[in-house]
Write an enzyme that holds these catalytic residues in place. Sequence first.
Site, PDB file in Angstrom:
ATOM      1  N   GLU A   1       0.826  -1.214   0.000  1.00  0.00           N
ATOM      2  CA  GLU A   1       0.000   0.000   0.000  1.00  0.00           C
ATOM      3  C   GLU A   1       0.860   1.264   0.000  1.00  0.00           C
ATOM      4  O   GLU A   1       2.067   1.209   0.288  1.00  0.00           O
ATOM      5  CB  GLU A   1      -0.946   0.019   1.203  1.00  0.00           C
ATOM      6  CG  GLU A   1      -0.234   0.084   2.543  1.00  0.00           C
ATOM      7  CD  GLU A   1      -1.114   0.647   3.663  1.00  0.00           C
ATOM      8  OE1 GLU A   1      -1.639   1.763   3.506  1.00  0.00           O
ATOM      9  OE2 GLU A   1      -1.231  -0.031   4.703  1.00  0.00           O
TER      10      GLU A   1
ATOM     11  N   VAL B   1      -5.388   0.345   2.850  1.00  0.00           N
ATOM     12  CA  VAL B   1      -5.592  -1.099   2.678  1.00  0.00           C
ATOM     13  C   VAL B   1      -6.789  -1.327   1.751  1.00  0.00           C
ATOM     14  O   VAL B   1      -6.727  -2.126   0.809  1.00  0.00           O
ATOM     15  CB  VAL B   1      -5.812  -1.786   4.039  1.00  0.00           C
ATOM     16  CG1 VAL B   1      -6.271  -3.229   3.857  1.00  0.00           C
ATOM     17  CG2 VAL B   1      -4.545  -1.714   4.882  1.00  0.00           C
TER      18      VAL B   1
ATOM     19  N   LYS C   1      -3.881  -2.620  16.005  1.00  0.00           N
ATOM     20  CA  LYS C   1      -3.303  -1.888  17.128  1.00  0.00           C
ATOM     21  C   LYS C   1      -4.389  -1.275  17.983  1.00  0.00           C
ATOM     22  O   LYS C   1      -5.524  -1.106  17.553  1.00  0.00           O
ATOM     23  CB  LYS C   1      -2.278  -0.872  16.645  1.00  0.00           C
ATOM     24  CG  LYS C   1      -2.798   0.241  15.771  1.00  0.00           C
ATOM     25  CD  LYS C   1      -1.817   1.388  15.803  1.00  0.00           C
ATOM     26  CE  LYS C   1      -0.500   1.111  15.142  1.00  0.00           C
ATOM     27  NZ  LYS C   1      -0.539   1.315  13.697  1.00  0.00           N
TER      28      LYS C   1
HETATM   29  N1  PSU Z   1      -2.854   1.187  10.646  1.00  0.00           N
HETATM   30  C1  PSU Z   1      -1.527   1.235  10.806  1.00  0.00           C
HETATM   31  N2  PSU Z   1      -0.762   1.921   9.925  1.00  0.00           N
HETATM   32  C2  PSU Z   1      -1.320   2.550   8.831  1.00  0.00           C
HETATM   33  C3  PSU Z   1      -2.736   2.464   8.661  1.00  0.00           C
HETATM   34  C4  PSU Z   1      -3.451   1.777   9.585  1.00  0.00           C
HETATM   35  O1  PSU Z   1      -1.021   0.682  11.758  1.00  0.00           O
HETATM   36  O2  PSU Z   1      -0.603   3.174   8.048  1.00  0.00           O
HETATM   37  C5  PSU Z   1      -3.355   3.099   7.442  1.00  0.00           C
HETATM   38  C6  PSU Z   1      -3.661   2.030   6.375  1.00  0.00           C
HETATM   39  O3  PSU Z   1      -3.475   2.594   5.099  1.00  0.00           O
HETATM   40  C7  PSU Z   1      -5.127   1.733   6.613  1.00  0.00           C
HETATM   41  C8  PSU Z   1      -5.634   3.115   6.965  1.00  0.00           C
HETATM   42  O4  PSU Z   1      -5.789   1.188   5.491  1.00  0.00           O
HETATM   43  O5  PSU Z   1      -4.625   3.668   7.779  1.00  0.00           O
HETATM   44  C9  PSU Z   1      -6.958   3.083   7.694  1.00  0.00           C
HETATM   45  O6  PSU Z   1      -7.451   4.363   7.808  1.00  0.00           O
HETATM   46  P1  PSU Z   1      -8.939   4.610   8.358  1.00  0.00           P
HETATM   47  O7  PSU Z   1      -8.860   4.236   9.801  1.00  0.00           O
HETATM   48  O8  PSU Z   1      -9.179   6.070   8.139  1.00  0.00           O
HETATM   49  O9  PSU Z   1      -9.841   3.709   7.570  1.00  0.00           O
END
Ligand code: PSU
Length: 310
Positions: free
Chosen positions: A25, A107, A160
């Site tokens: 990604e 993702v 996490k």
């Molecule tokens: N969790 C991580 N590192 C990241 C992300 C999530 O530990 O870089 C990023 C990924 O690209 C994931 C996105 O798809 O954040 C999710 O964002 P949201 O919570 O806004 O859907």
Amino acid sequence: MNPYLDLSEEVNDALRVSMPIVALESTIITHGMPWPQNLETALEVENAVREEGAIPATIAIIGGRLKVGLSHDELRRLADGSLHPIKASRRDLPMLVAQHGNGATTVSGTILIAERAGIRLFATGGIGGVHRGAEKTWDVSADLEELAHSNVAVVCAGAKAILDVPKTMEYLETKGVPVIGFGASELPAFYTPQSDIKLSQHADTPQEIALLLYAKWALGLSGGVVIANPIPAQYAMERSVIDAAIEKAIGESEVKGLKGAELTPYLLARVAEITGGDSLEANIALVKNNAHVAARIAKEYERTRLEAET
Ligand code: PSU
Ligand code: MN
């Protein structure tokens, strides 16, 4: 092939001869890590895939084209901010394509495009999920819905604690997305190898996982699989330290009233600041480890598929 897709020559060749490929990604580069560690990590993660004998395919949207496999120059311009990419999930793709915009895929955006390119394995750090307080905010990452639809397996280090992890697991169960512990019986907690959440499924070898993936898709069960790969012990953080940093960052995000797409990047950056960069170091190590494992699974998956289909 989808007319909006631009495969790099290397990825195109690899697909033609059924070489194993691992999708990567780009949000993690643009919104998940600071410059210049983001570029260094992106290159090291691609290298990790190559070391295993697979081909990396970093995915992003540049000038409205869905790029699968980026040049060094494209990676650098994403990482240094000069392309001004937005964080792109499924909802953002039509606008980016129509307006020839630049987007770094989450993702959800990445696996959606990987599936259209015919790539089945994907490596990242952590997936998005159900945020804490979702019963009030309704903040549930589009990653979970995409995992329910796209036929791509994600190797990550678990979820996490910026998320409500039990709710995230419930959501995945409802959507029929298997969560497999790789050499682990508990869901890894990203910065630490263990949480208190037991997994119902685990596998110890890439081959076991490849057989499961083949069976899932051969059964016509569409959607993804989460392969939860614990951070190697030597890079793991102290649980109390990381938990305190996360609590602090979440508290601050609430005071600031942050929501929507900006919340996850804010929390990641604040946790890195609060831990004096330790969380970033752990993050980099676990992403590389996931890339190695995804590449090994991709190789076994291709072997399994060729055996079954010839
Ligand atoms: N969790 C991580 N590192 C990241 C992300 C999530 O530990 O870089 C990023 C990924 O690209 C994931 C996105 O798809 O954040 C999710 O964002 P949201 O919570 O806004 O859907
Ligand atoms: Mn969200």
